[in-house]
Design a protein around this motif. Sequence first.
Motif, PDB file in Angstrom:
ATOM      1  N   ASP A  74      72.573  -6.697 -44.478  1.00  0.00           N
ATOM      2  CA  ASP A  74      72.638  -7.077 -45.893  1.00  0.00           C
ATOM      3  C   ASP A  74      71.521  -6.334 -46.627  1.00  0.00           C
ATOM      4  N   SER A  76      71.370  -5.883 -49.786  1.00  0.00           N
ATOM      5  CA  SER A  76      71.303  -6.307 -51.186  1.00  0.00           C
ATOM      6  C   SER A  76      70.141  -7.249 -51.464  1.00  0.00           C
ATOM      7  N   TYR A  79      67.405  -6.281 -54.156  1.00  0.00           N
ATOM      8  CA  TYR A  79      67.932  -6.270 -55.525  1.00  0.00           C
ATOM      9  C   TYR A  79      68.364  -7.661 -55.963  1.00  0.00           C
ATOM     10  N   ASN A  80      68.834  -8.437 -55.000  1.00  0.00           N
ATOM     11  CA  ASN A  80      69.263  -9.801 -55.282  1.00  0.00           C
ATOM     12  C   ASN A  80      68.078 -10.660 -55.724  1.00  0.00           C
ATOM     13  N   GLY A 110      73.071 -17.083 -55.915  1.00  0.00           N
ATOM     14  CA  GLY A 110      72.736 -16.352 -54.693  1.00  0.00           C
ATOM     15  C   GLY A 110      73.804 -16.503 -53.631  1.00  0.00           C
ATOM     16  N   ILE A 113      76.834 -14.416 -54.624  1.00  0.00           N
ATOM     17  CA  ILE A 113      76.612 -12.993 -54.347  1.00  0.00           C
ATOM     18  C   ILE A 113      76.800 -12.703 -52.859  1.00  0.00           C
ATOM     19  N   SER A 117      79.688 -10.243 -51.081  1.00  0.00           N
ATOM     20  CA  SER A 117      79.390  -9.239 -50.049  1.00  0.00           C
ATOM     21  C   SER A 117      80.207  -9.517 -48.794  1.00  0.00           C
ATOM     22  N   THR A 132      76.962  -3.846 -49.077  1.00  0.00           N
ATOM     23  CA  THR A 132      75.779  -4.540 -49.596  1.00  0.00           C
ATOM     24  C   THR A 132      74.866  -3.607 -50.393  1.00  0.00           C
ATOM     25  N   GLY A 136      74.014  -4.409 -54.138  1.00  0.00           N
ATOM     26  CA  GLY A 136      72.612  -4.414 -54.524  1.00  0.00           C
ATOM     27  C   GLY A 136      72.347  -3.591 -55.763  1.00  0.00           C
ATOM     28  N   LEU A 139      73.576  -5.380 -58.804  1.00  0.00           N
ATOM     29  CA  LEU A 139      72.637  -6.437 -59.175  1.00  0.00           C
ATOM     30  C   LEU A 139      71.416  -5.865 -59.884  1.00  0.00           C
ATOM     31  N   GLY A 226      72.603 -14.897 -48.874  1.00  0.00           N
ATOM     32  CA  GLY A 226      72.477 -15.002 -50.323  1.00  0.00           C
ATOM     33  C   GLY A 226      71.738 -16.260 -50.750  1.00  0.00           C
ATOM     34  N   THR A 229      68.032 -15.851 -49.999  1.00  0.00           N
ATOM     35  CA  THR A 229      67.455 -14.932 -50.982  1.00  0.00           C
ATOM     36  C   THR A 229      67.184 -15.655 -52.293  1.00  0.00           C
TER      37      THR A 229
END
Length: 339
Positions: A74, A76, A79-80, A110, A113, A117, A132, A136, A139, A226, A229
């Motif tokens: 993952d 992302s 950026y997440n 989250g 998102i 993904s 991802t 990312g 996002l 997510g 995160t």
Amino acid sequence: MGKNTNVKKGWFLSHILTKYNLPIILVLMFLVFSIMLPNSFPTLFNVKSILNYQSVVVLLALAVMIPIAAGHFDLSVGYNVCLLHILTIGLITKQGLPWPLVIVIVLATGSLIGFISGVLVTRIGIDSFIATLGVGNLLYGLAFWYSDGKQVLGELPEGFTKINSSVGILPTTFLIMVLVAIIIYIVMEYLPVGRFFYFLGANADAANLSGISPKKYLLLAFVSSGFLTAVSAVLLASIFRVGQVSVGPDYLMNSFAGALMGSVAFKAGKVNVPGTISAVLLMATVVAGLQQMGASYFVEPLFNGGMLILAVSLAAITERKRATKVKEEKVREIRKRRE
């Protein structure tokens, strides 16, 4: 008799050093820097600062650890966390929403998102690395759009700022991280879903034949990533109290390095919770020590990049050794049955 005792002692020492290598190195590094910097490094302020800031990194490392356990990546998360910590500050200060409701919205966002993904990987069939990474960057673009490339700040309610407080000598963010880590540890080590993640990471085809749905559990892995995160984004917002697009992507390197390096301890060849925590704190301790010794600003990215390469290399070597050991044990079992 004495020879057998020495062999047992040697095996025990080797087992301890192999299983607990990262915590041992962490303690040694802390002692070394404490001796070299007695007036600044072993202070309560420095320890609290490390634990407070690294709680976010640990949660992000755990976020990437779960998909890795299931055999996917993952990319992302950096950026997440960037978008979500900006959203946390913005919804409170710009939209005027109550902070408890904002936390619920951010956690749900989250998870959504992560779900997107997971769908791209499991339903559309896009490689997790590409899916991802694409998510990312989308996002990241949304973070720029929402913030207009500027800092998002304003008056935050006391209840929200208290998230970044202390209970005794321990930061609240650290205690939250420990609680989340304990829950993930129980799930990964003692519940069927955790074993399914590891099974998928080892052999998805075999898992499918065993009745474990790869699509279902991979989707769950990305949703979990997510959600974690989002938790880290809330903590990050409470620490910085300002949202900015420059914060977030830098965490990607540290989180992956921590998750992958953690696989050389506790459960060799497999990503795991205590190993991940130990790896993140080890890297943070070394960087903090080097910075206090006057190291230049570029030392941290150089160190973190080197640690990521080292972590991937060690993880690959450890996995090969584990696979070789498993094959040797199978060969021995076959020979015994023939005899």
